[in-house]
Design a protein around this motif. Structure first.
Motif, PDB file in Angstrom:
ATOM      1  N   ALA A  57      36.925  29.588  49.128  1.00 21.10           N
ATOM      2  CA  ALA A  57      35.545  29.128  48.989  1.00 21.10           C
ATOM      3  C   ALA A  57      34.687  30.239  48.398  1.00 21.10           C
ATOM      4  CB  ALA A  57      34.988  28.706  50.351  1.00 21.10           C
ATOM      5  N   SER A  58      33.532  29.823  47.900  1.00 21.38           N
ATOM      6  CA  SER A  58      32.536  30.766  47.392  1.00 21.38           C
ATOM      7  C   SER A  58      31.212  30.509  48.081  1.00 21.38           C
ATOM      8  CB  SER A  58      32.361  30.609  45.876  1.00 21.38           C
ATOM      9  OG  SER A  58      33.491  31.087  45.202  1.00 21.38           O
ATOM     10  N   ALA A  59      30.438  31.574  48.264  1.00 23.10           N
ATOM     11  CA  ALA A  59      29.130  31.477  48.899  1.00 23.10           C
ATOM     12  C   ALA A  59      28.158  32.357  48.116  1.00 23.10           C
ATOM     13  CB  ALA A  59      29.203  31.943  50.347  1.00 23.10           C
ATOM     14  N   VAL A  60      26.869  31.999  48.208  1.00 22.11           N
ATOM     15  CA  VAL A  60      25.865  32.708  47.423  1.00 22.11           C
ATOM     16  C   VAL A  60      24.714  33.175  48.298  1.00 22.11           C
ATOM     17  CG1 VAL A  60      24.325  32.618  45.428  1.00 22.11           C
ATOM     18  CG2 VAL A  60      26.424  31.251  45.437  1.00 22.11           C
ATOM     19  N   MET A  61      24.464  34.480  48.239  1.00 19.25           N
ATOM     20  CA  MET A  61      23.286  35.089  48.838  1.00 19.25           C
ATOM     21  C   MET A  61      22.221  35.079  47.738  1.00 19.25           C
ATOM     22  SD  MET A  61      23.096  38.894  50.477  1.00 19.25           S
ATOM     23  CE  MET A  61      22.459  39.872  49.145  1.00 19.25           C
ATOM     24  N   ALA A  62      21.358  34.066  47.767  1.00 16.25           N
ATOM     25  CA  ALA A  62      20.358  33.885  46.707  1.00 16.25           C
ATOM     26  C   ALA A  62      18.967  34.183  47.254  1.00 16.25           C
ATOM     27  CB  ALA A  62      20.415  32.448  46.176  1.00 16.25           C
ATOM     28  N   ILE A  85      24.028  30.131  54.216  1.00 17.62           N
ATOM     29  CA  ILE A  85      23.839  30.287  52.780  1.00 17.62           C
ATOM     30  C   ILE A  85      24.653  29.196  52.087  1.00 17.62           C
ATOM     31  CG2 ILE A  85      23.314  32.752  52.852  1.00 17.62           C
ATOM     32  CD1 ILE A  85      26.214  33.319  52.041  1.00 17.62           C
ATOM     33  N   PRO A  86      24.268  28.805  50.862  1.00 17.55           N
ATOM     34  CA  PRO A  86      25.022  27.778  50.140  1.00 17.55           C
ATOM     35  C   PRO A  86      26.463  28.230  49.897  1.00 17.55           C
ATOM     36  CG  PRO A  86      22.942  28.280  49.038  1.00 17.55           C
ATOM     37  CD  PRO A  86      23.112  29.285  50.118  1.00 17.55           C
ATOM     38  N   ALA A  87      27.392  27.296  50.085  1.00 21.33           N
ATOM     39  CA  ALA A  87      28.806  27.623  49.932  1.00 21.33           C
ATOM     40  C   ALA A  87      29.611  26.350  49.740  1.00 21.33           C
ATOM     41  CB  ALA A  87      29.307  28.375  51.159  1.00 21.33           C
ATOM     42  N   MET A  97      33.696  32.694  40.940  1.00 22.00           N
ATOM     43  CA  MET A  97      32.308  32.848  40.490  1.00 22.00           C
ATOM     44  C   MET A  97      31.783  31.538  39.908  1.00 22.00           C
ATOM     45  SD  MET A  97      30.403  35.622  38.022  1.00 22.00           S
ATOM     46  CE  MET A  97      30.408  36.979  39.198  1.00 22.00           C
ATOM     47  N   GLU A  98      32.616  30.816  39.180  1.00 25.13           N
ATOM     48  CA  GLU A  98      32.199  29.509  38.660  1.00 25.13           C
ATOM     49  C   GLU A  98      31.874  28.562  39.811  1.00 25.13           C
ATOM     50  OE1 GLU A  98      35.191  28.081  35.928  1.00 25.13           O
ATOM     51  OE2 GLU A  98      34.976  29.854  34.655  1.00 25.13           O
ATOM     52  N   ALA A  99      32.673  28.616  40.868  1.00 18.37           N
ATOM     53  CA  ALA A  99      32.414  27.787  42.045  1.00 18.37           C
ATOM     54  C   ALA A  99      31.089  28.169  42.692  1.00 18.37           C
ATOM     55  CB  ALA A  99      33.552  27.918  43.053  1.00 18.37           C
ATOM     56  N   ALA A 100      30.780  29.458  42.719  1.00 17.08           N
ATOM     57  CA  ALA A 100      29.514  29.915  43.297  1.00 17.08           C
ATOM     58  C   ALA A 100      28.329  29.357  42.508  1.00 17.08           C
ATOM     59  CB  ALA A 100      29.467  31.447  43.330  1.00 17.08           C
ATOM     60  N   TYR A 101      28.399  29.438  41.189  1.00 13.98           N
ATOM     61  CA  TYR A 101      27.332  28.857  40.352  1.00 13.98           C
ATOM     62  C   TYR A 101      27.192  27.358  40.636  1.00 13.98           C
ATOM     63  CZ  TYR A 101      26.582  32.892  37.221  1.00 13.98           C
ATOM     64  OH  TYR A 101      26.230  34.110  36.698  1.00 13.98           O
ATOM     65  N   ARG A 102      28.322  26.656  40.673  1.00 11.32           N
ATOM     66  CA  ARG A 102      28.320  25.204  40.888  1.00 11.32           C
ATOM     67  C   ARG A 102      27.750  24.839  42.253  1.00 11.32           C
ATOM     68  NH1 ARG A 102      31.772  22.602  43.702  1.00 11.32           N
ATOM     69  NH2 ARG A 102      33.463  24.117  43.516  1.00 11.32           N
ATOM     70  N   GLU A 103      28.260  25.485  43.298  1.00 18.65           N
ATOM     71  CA  GLU A 103      27.829  25.147  44.659  1.00 18.65           C
ATOM     72  C   GLU A 103      26.347  25.438  44.883  1.00 18.65           C
ATOM     73  OE1 GLU A 103      29.122  23.549  47.226  1.00 18.65           O
ATOM     74  OE2 GLU A 103      31.040  23.213  46.243  1.00 18.65           O
ATOM     75  N   LEU A 104      25.860  26.558  44.356  1.00 19.30           N
ATOM     76  CA  LEU A 104      24.443  26.889  44.514  1.00 19.30           C
ATOM     77  C   LEU A 104      23.574  25.768  43.956  1.00 19.30           C
ATOM     78  CD1 LEU A 104      22.169  28.911  45.263  1.00 19.30           C
ATOM     79  CD2 LEU A 104      22.404  29.802  42.926  1.00 19.30           C
ATOM     80  N   GLU A 105      23.867  25.340  42.736  1.00 20.78           N
ATOM     81  CA  GLU A 105      23.048  24.299  42.116  1.00 20.78           C
ATOM     82  C   GLU A 105      23.217  22.953  42.813  1.00 20.78           C
ATOM     83  OE1 GLU A 105      21.849  22.423  37.780  1.00 20.78           O
ATOM     84  OE2 GLU A 105      23.514  23.837  37.885  1.00 20.78           O
ATOM     85  N   GLU A 106      24.455  22.580  43.128  1.00 20.60           N
ATOM     86  CA  GLU A 106      24.694  21.289  43.782  1.00 20.60           C
ATOM     87  C   GLU A 106      23.983  21.194  45.126  1.00 20.60           C
ATOM     88  OE1 GLU A 106      29.144  20.270  41.973  1.00 20.60           O
ATOM     89  OE2 GLU A 106      28.923  20.617  44.120  1.00 20.60           O
ATOM     90  N   GLU A 107      24.015  22.270  45.918  1.00 21.66           N
ATOM     91  CA  GLU A 107      23.453  22.218  47.271  1.00 21.66           C
ATOM     92  C   GLU A 107      21.957  22.476  47.328  1.00 21.66           C
ATOM     93  OE1 GLU A 107      25.518  24.553  50.184  1.00 21.66           O
ATOM     94  OE2 GLU A 107      27.312  23.293  50.063  1.00 21.66           O
ATOM     95  N   GLY A 143      17.260  23.742  38.752  1.00 20.57           N
ATOM     96  CA  GLY A 143      18.467  23.053  38.320  1.00 20.57           C
ATOM     97  C   GLY A 143      18.438  21.631  38.851  1.00 20.57           C
ATOM     98  N   ARG A 144      19.619  21.108  39.148  1.00 15.70           N
ATOM     99  CA  ARG A 144      19.704  19.731  39.636  1.00 15.70           C
ATOM    100  C   ARG A 144      20.612  19.654  40.858  1.00 15.70           C
ATOM    101  NH1 ARG A 144      22.935  15.730  36.549  1.00 15.70           N
ATOM    102  NH2 ARG A 144      23.169  14.134  38.105  1.00 15.70           N
ATOM    103  N   MET A 145      20.052  19.250  41.993  1.00 14.30           N
ATOM    104  CA  MET A 145      20.821  19.098  43.212  1.00 14.30           C
ATOM    105  C   MET A 145      21.749  17.891  43.072  1.00 14.30           C
ATOM    106  SD  MET A 145      19.428  18.348  47.061  1.00 14.30           S
ATOM    107  CE  MET A 145      18.972  19.958  47.601  1.00 14.30           C
ATOM    108  N   GLN A 146      22.991  18.038  43.514  1.00 13.29           N
ATOM    109  CA  GLN A 146      23.968  16.950  43.479  1.00 13.29           C
ATOM    110  C   GLN A 146      24.839  17.035  44.724  1.00 13.29           C
ATOM    111  OE1 GLN A 146      25.706  17.881  39.535  1.00 13.29           O
ATOM    112  NE2 GLN A 146      25.199  15.768  39.033  1.00 13.29           N
ATOM    113  N   LEU A 147      24.344  16.528  45.833  1.00 15.44           N
ATOM    114  CA  LEU A 147      25.101  16.584  47.078  1.00 15.44           C
ATOM    115  C   LEU A 147      26.258  15.595  47.044  1.00 15.44           C
ATOM    116  CD1 LEU A 147      22.160  16.741  49.651  1.00 15.44           C
ATOM    117  CD2 LEU A 147      23.554  18.637  48.796  1.00 15.44           C
TER     118      LEU A 147
END
Length: 193
Positions: A57-62, A85-87, A97-107, A143-147
């Motif tokens: 998994a990936s997580a982001v401290m934003a 944090i988003p993950a 890192m691609e997963a981190a970018y994706r998860e941050l925006e989706e969540e 961005g665009r949230m996509q849960l």
């Protein structure tokens, strides 16, 4: 340290290895699988090891305007709401890192323009192989949230003081978020991640 000195700890530790004698798959789900391995112990006896396999998994401290971007959601295994944090999990060999970018925006509905790695760690090495990759950004744009269909959460921003208080209250109690909060505190003191 010489090459011989450097090799010695690994050579000494080899006697602690547990070779697998037999592995039995028990369950395969969307996120995890479970297997029970029979292993040979260092003393020659055998034992069983229940192992959870996870894709990572990936997580982001934003940081958004100096506050930590977090999500609050119900965690069924704990039976309570958690602030994290988003993950999210890696999809089929996805770059962390691609997963981190994706998860941050989706969540959260925020897109990172850049990120840097903070750390990676195994979440529960006593029974699982999940490796989590932690990233940092304060370079955000809308961005665009996509849960996911079964994902319900609230987005919040919290101060460092609130984050530390939430850890004490166990509203934040997962390892990735606690590690992120302490990395954030270090960043606040030194300006470095």
């Amino acid at each position: 340290m010489t090459e011989e000195q450097n090799k010695q700890p690994a050579d000494q530790a080899e006697h602690l290895m547990e070779p697998t004698i037999h592995s039995e798959p028990i369950f395969k789900g969307r996120v995890i699988s479970l297997q029970v391995d029979t292993v040979q112990l260092p003393d020659g006896k055998t034992a069983t090891r229940e192992i959870v396999r996870h894709p990572g998994a990936s997580a982001v401290m934003a940081l958004l305007d100096g506050k930590l971007l977090v999500v609050e959601q119900y965690r069924k295994p704990l039976g309570k709401l958690q602030i994290e944090i988003p993950a999210g999990k890696l999809d089929g060999g996805e770059n962390p890192m691609e997963a981190a970018y994706r998860e941050l925006e989706e969540e959260t509905g925020y897109r990172a323009k850049s990120m840097k790695p903070v750390s990676s760690f195994f979440t529960s090495p006593g029974f699982a192989d999940e490796k989590l990759f932690l990233y940092f950004t304060e370079d955000l744009e809308a961005g665009r949230m996509q849960l996911d269909d079964d994902e319900f959460l609230e987005i919040k921003t919290i101060t460092l003081e609130e984050a530390i208080q939430y850890i004490q209250e166990e509203r934040i109690s997962d390892a990735k978020t606690i590690l992120a909060v302490y990395a954030w505190r270090l960043y606040a003191l030194t300006g470095e991640i």
